[in-house]
Design a protein around this motif. Sequence first.
Motif, PDB file in Angstrom:
ATOM      1  N   LYS A 118      35.297  46.326  53.038  1.00 56.20           N
ATOM      2  CA  LYS A 118      36.125  45.738  51.994  1.00 56.20           C
ATOM      3  C   LYS A 118      35.422  45.820  50.638  1.00 56.20           C
ATOM      4  O   LYS A 118      34.227  45.525  50.523  1.00 56.20           O
ATOM      5  CB  LYS A 118      36.453  44.271  52.319  1.00 56.20           C
ATOM      6  CG  LYS A 118      37.086  44.062  53.698  1.00 56.20           C
ATOM      7  CD  LYS A 118      38.353  44.860  53.902  1.00 56.20           C
ATOM      8  CE  LYS A 118      39.095  44.491  55.179  1.00 56.20           C
ATOM      9  NZ  LYS A 118      38.355  44.741  56.415  1.00 56.20           N
ATOM     10  N   GLU A 119      36.197  46.215  49.627  1.00 59.58           N
ATOM     11  CA  GLU A 119      35.661  46.299  48.268  1.00 59.58           C
ATOM     12  C   GLU A 119      35.636  44.935  47.605  1.00 59.58           C
ATOM     13  O   GLU A 119      34.732  44.630  46.822  1.00 59.58           O
ATOM     14  CB  GLU A 119      36.513  47.257  47.428  1.00 59.58           C
ATOM     15  CG  GLU A 119      35.994  47.491  46.024  1.00 59.58           C
ATOM     16  CD  GLU A 119      34.629  48.147  46.010  1.00 59.58           C
ATOM     17  OE1 GLU A 119      33.792  47.739  45.180  1.00 59.58           O
ATOM     18  OE2 GLU A 119      34.378  49.047  46.843  1.00 59.58           O
ATOM     19  N   ARG A 120      36.629  44.111  47.927  1.00 59.30           N
ATOM     20  CA  ARG A 120      36.662  42.784  47.352  1.00 59.30           C
ATOM     21  C   ARG A 120      37.693  41.936  48.089  1.00 59.30           C
ATOM     22  O   ARG A 120      38.500  42.445  48.864  1.00 59.30           O
ATOM     23  CB  ARG A 120      36.981  42.823  45.865  1.00 59.30           C
ATOM     24  CG  ARG A 120      38.369  43.311  45.512  1.00 59.30           C
ATOM     25  CD  ARG A 120      38.484  43.442  44.007  1.00 59.30           C
ATOM     26  NE  ARG A 120      39.842  43.374  43.513  1.00 59.30           N
ATOM     27  CZ  ARG A 120      40.147  43.224  42.233  1.00 59.30           C
ATOM     28  NH1 ARG A 120      39.192  43.095  41.337  1.00 59.30           N
ATOM     29  NH2 ARG A 120      41.404  43.180  41.825  1.00 59.30           N
ATOM     30  N   VAL A 121      37.638  40.639  47.827  1.00 57.98           N
ATOM     31  CA  VAL A 121      38.578  39.680  48.411  1.00 57.98           C
ATOM     32  C   VAL A 121      39.239  38.938  47.256  1.00 57.98           C
ATOM     33  O   VAL A 121      38.560  38.493  46.330  1.00 57.98           O
ATOM     34  CB  VAL A 121      37.859  38.678  49.339  1.00 57.98           C
ATOM     35  CG1 VAL A 121      38.869  37.707  49.948  1.00 57.98           C
ATOM     36  CG2 VAL A 121      37.098  39.408  50.435  1.00 57.98           C
ATOM     37  N   GLU A 122      40.581  38.814  47.325  1.00 54.64           N
ATOM     38  CA  GLU A 122      41.331  38.093  46.313  1.00 54.64           C
ATOM     39  C   GLU A 122      42.034  36.908  46.966  1.00 54.64           C
ATOM     40  O   GLU A 122      42.583  37.040  48.056  1.00 54.64           O
ATOM     41  CB  GLU A 122      42.368  38.986  45.658  1.00 54.64           C
ATOM     42  CG  GLU A 122      41.790  40.215  44.988  1.00 54.64           C
ATOM     43  CD  GLU A 122      42.869  41.149  44.481  1.00 54.64           C
ATOM     44  OE1 GLU A 122      42.602  41.859  43.498  1.00 54.64           O
ATOM     45  OE2 GLU A 122      43.964  41.181  45.062  1.00 54.64           O
ATOM     46  N   VAL A 123      42.021  35.772  46.285  1.00 54.96           N
ATOM     47  CA  VAL A 123      42.668  34.579  46.809  1.00 54.96           C
ATOM     48  C   VAL A 123      43.669  34.082  45.775  1.00 54.96           C
ATOM     49  O   VAL A 123      43.284  33.642  44.694  1.00 54.96           O
ATOM     50  CB  VAL A 123      41.642  33.478  47.150  1.00 54.96           C
ATOM     51  CG1 VAL A 123      42.344  32.264  47.731  1.00 54.96           C
ATOM     52  CG2 VAL A 123      40.603  34.013  48.139  1.00 54.96           C
ATOM     53  N   LEU A 124      44.959  34.189  46.107  1.00 54.43           N
ATOM     54  CA  LEU A 124      46.050  33.721  45.254  1.00 54.43           C
ATOM     55  C   LEU A 124      46.474  32.354  45.757  1.00 54.43           C
ATOM     56  O   LEU A 124      46.940  32.209  46.886  1.00 54.43           O
ATOM     57  CB  LEU A 124      47.224  34.702  45.300  1.00 54.43           C
ATOM     58  CG  LEU A 124      48.521  34.268  44.615  1.00 54.43           C
ATOM     59  CD1 LEU A 124      48.328  34.216  43.105  1.00 54.43           C
ATOM     60  CD2 LEU A 124      49.656  35.218  44.974  1.00 54.43           C
ATOM     61  N   LYS A 125      46.332  31.339  44.921  1.00 58.81           N
ATOM     62  CA  LYS A 125      46.603  29.966  45.340  1.00 58.81           C
ATOM     63  C   LYS A 125      48.089  29.620  45.247  1.00 58.81           C
ATOM     64  O   LYS A 125      48.811  30.126  44.392  1.00 58.81           O
ATOM     65  CB  LYS A 125      45.825  28.987  44.461  1.00 58.81           C
ATOM     66  CG  LYS A 125      44.314  29.069  44.577  1.00 58.81           C
ATOM     67  CD  LYS A 125      43.817  28.422  45.840  1.00 58.81           C
ATOM     68  CE  LYS A 125      42.311  28.295  45.812  1.00 58.81           C
ATOM     69  NZ  LYS A 125      41.831  27.370  44.786  1.00 58.81           N
ATOM     70  N   GLY A 126      48.536  28.733  46.140  1.00 55.79           N
ATOM     71  CA  GLY A 126      49.841  28.117  46.015  1.00 55.79           C
ATOM     72  C   GLY A 126      50.967  28.869  46.699  1.00 55.79           C
ATOM     73  O   GLY A 126      50.765  29.730  47.560  1.00 55.79           O
ATOM     74  N   VAL A 127      52.198  28.543  46.302  1.00 61.43           N
ATOM     75  CA  VAL A 127      53.402  29.125  46.894  1.00 61.43           C
ATOM     76  C   VAL A 127      53.500  30.596  46.506  1.00 61.43           C
ATOM     77  O   VAL A 127      53.357  30.952  45.340  1.00 61.43           O
ATOM     78  CB  VAL A 127      54.658  28.365  46.416  1.00 61.43           C
ATOM     79  CG1 VAL A 127      55.909  28.959  47.030  1.00 61.43           C
ATOM     80  CG2 VAL A 127      54.542  26.885  46.771  1.00 61.43           C
TER      81      VAL A 127
END
Length: 733
Positions: A172-181
């Motif tokens: 994996k090059e990176r991890v993204e975390v999108l919060k909420g609905v």
Amino acid sequence: MRQSFVSGLQVSTLFIMCGAFSVPVRASEARRADQNASVPQYKGQQLPQKHSTSRESNPSSSERQLDESIEVKGQSRKFNADVVQIGTFRNQSIMDTPMTVTVLTRALLDAQGAQTVTDAMRNVAGVVSSSTSPITTPNFMARGVQIQARTNYRLNGTLPIIALSPIMLENKERVEVLKGVSALYYGFTTPSAIANFVTKRATPQPVTVVSLTGDSVGSYGGGIDIGREFGARKQFGARANGYASNMGTTVNGISGNRWLVSGAFDWRPTDKLSLKLDIENSKEETYEPGGITIPTAVNGRITLPRIPSLHNRYAARDAPYNAWATNVLGRVDYSIWKDWAFRVEGGIARTRRQRSISNVSNVNVVTGWGTNTTTYTGDQNYYNLNVRTELSGSVKTGPIRHELLFGYNRNAQIQDDQNRTNYKSFRQNIYNPVDIDFNALSVSGSTYTYGSTNTDTGYYMMDRASFAKYFTLIGGARYENYTTYINQNKNTYTVKKVTPIGGLVIRPTKQSSLYGSYIQGLESAGTAPDSAANAGTVLAPVVSSQYEFGGRYKLKNALISVAYFHIDRGLSYANPDNVYVVNGRAIHKGVEISMQGSITHELSVSVSGTWTHAVQAQTGNVAQNGKSVIGVPDYALSAFGEYRPDFIPNLGLNAGVYYVGKRSADSLQRASVSDYVTLSLGGNYRLHLVSGQTITFRANGNNVTNTRYWSNADTVLFVGSGATANFSTSFSF
């Protein structure tokens, strides 16, 4: 009904896959920006640039590569990112995203020596462990809401991978975390977070890296990472990763092995057409450490036992926990004309698991004696089959530019029937465990759980209207058709609903942005956990909504973010009869603050903190209303920094501190889990050889003070991991 849908979706998926398999494939010709390069604005979907004999040609500002995935900074050591690659915000400047997004770059993960998803997630404000042991398959909650293992983890922004087995980070090059609905793009997901894992791809610079790893608890392994672009126009490319290791843990008798093989392939046959294919296969074999069921209430209070040794195992010796995962994702992009592009992508995620569950209940908190109950399910099979098509482009109406997105998405979430073997209970002591062989346990019976198929079909559209250079108004809606089919009694239920999204982004300056957003969605209430009396029961969907207001500011090479959120959702919990139900509402509100990037050219940081207030309402139980939601800390903090001194430029020294506050362990708030702090220390050194090769040495210590703590707050408690030291050496050719 189930068979007709699944067969139809399989045909659609295979059709997409055939486009990717029918030809040699290559890595993206995406422009790999220099560390200080500017980031173009989001233009709906990626659009192609004209090929030329020179790789230096620059497309116009209104165009982006059709197959451009992300601006990877080959050797960049940045802890922050300029663009996001998730949901409807793919390839959009993070400054223009009206929701909270945390990007964990490869540089940050490497500096920390991150080997597990738990290592990565500790950098995200308000993300804490939940439900399961961190030794086997970690689960998390964000903003006090469960990150659902079968819907909320994504590969390359789209495929819902199944987090019932460990997600490997080596490719994996990176991890993204999108919060909420996130219902507009992803449909049925809990309003906690979408965790997106972006794979490594070939770059114009050839990559050949061999690595060796080990740690202080007996783990050792190694891997290889090879990436190349080739062809007369560099139109092909491939990135292959392989890794294998023997695993040790801080728990006595818990060891195992794991391996990963993956490939990311791309091909651009013409200026208008590009194809991508990702394949990964992984396996982890280990053993169940066991958990501790919280005691029953006495006189309205629950007294928890003192935290046992970090090394104790409560399960029988060699109680298996094995998992296999295969993910395949294909994608085709076609530029129609000017700014308009069409995308089709689809894939399949499959996880097979052999799982032991071994918990100690009725514990005497003074003596430590209790009753161990063990079950084993030898063949758990889960599938996600996913298809998505999108049309995107832009039009102008006077001074307003509309970036339009129209899409269709369908996902089948399949769980096969399962047969669980139940074993006769035995006496176990959580302070001084009894050692018993798993094969010596006597069978007491079996439990058959019927499978189910959830089909999630959505049609969505979104308009990003930009005007006066300072304002962007966002509006969109999704029509959702969700059906659950339960094998047991051929029951089905269907929910249909239109869910909206609205937002406004204001750019006072180039370095700052303010935003507000509202989004509504249907979410799956999930499946009753294994600890519940109705384990495996699929719960009816519920409606959730979220308001969020925030701002971002670029301070030289660092990004500062602050956000306020308010979530109103259906409440899921185990009632006093230990039946997992949906009843009432949960109100989650809080503030998140983060800073990522370089403070000076010598110091890089990733700091985040959150305050969350999550309470139960409308439960029909006066004693429960107003009480805290289980497992949600009021405060959480993560702070990590790396110092690279000018006088030794190839040396990096780092340290981190991670704090999780007090959490309620019971729906009536009759018990709570204490707060805790863990510390990390590390260093790395990069050695450049005369022959041109590079050797990088890394050492990282986690929980260096060997702090004892409960990793979660739930019906079943698990002890967190003890002190470990990780080592790695990588050779770049």
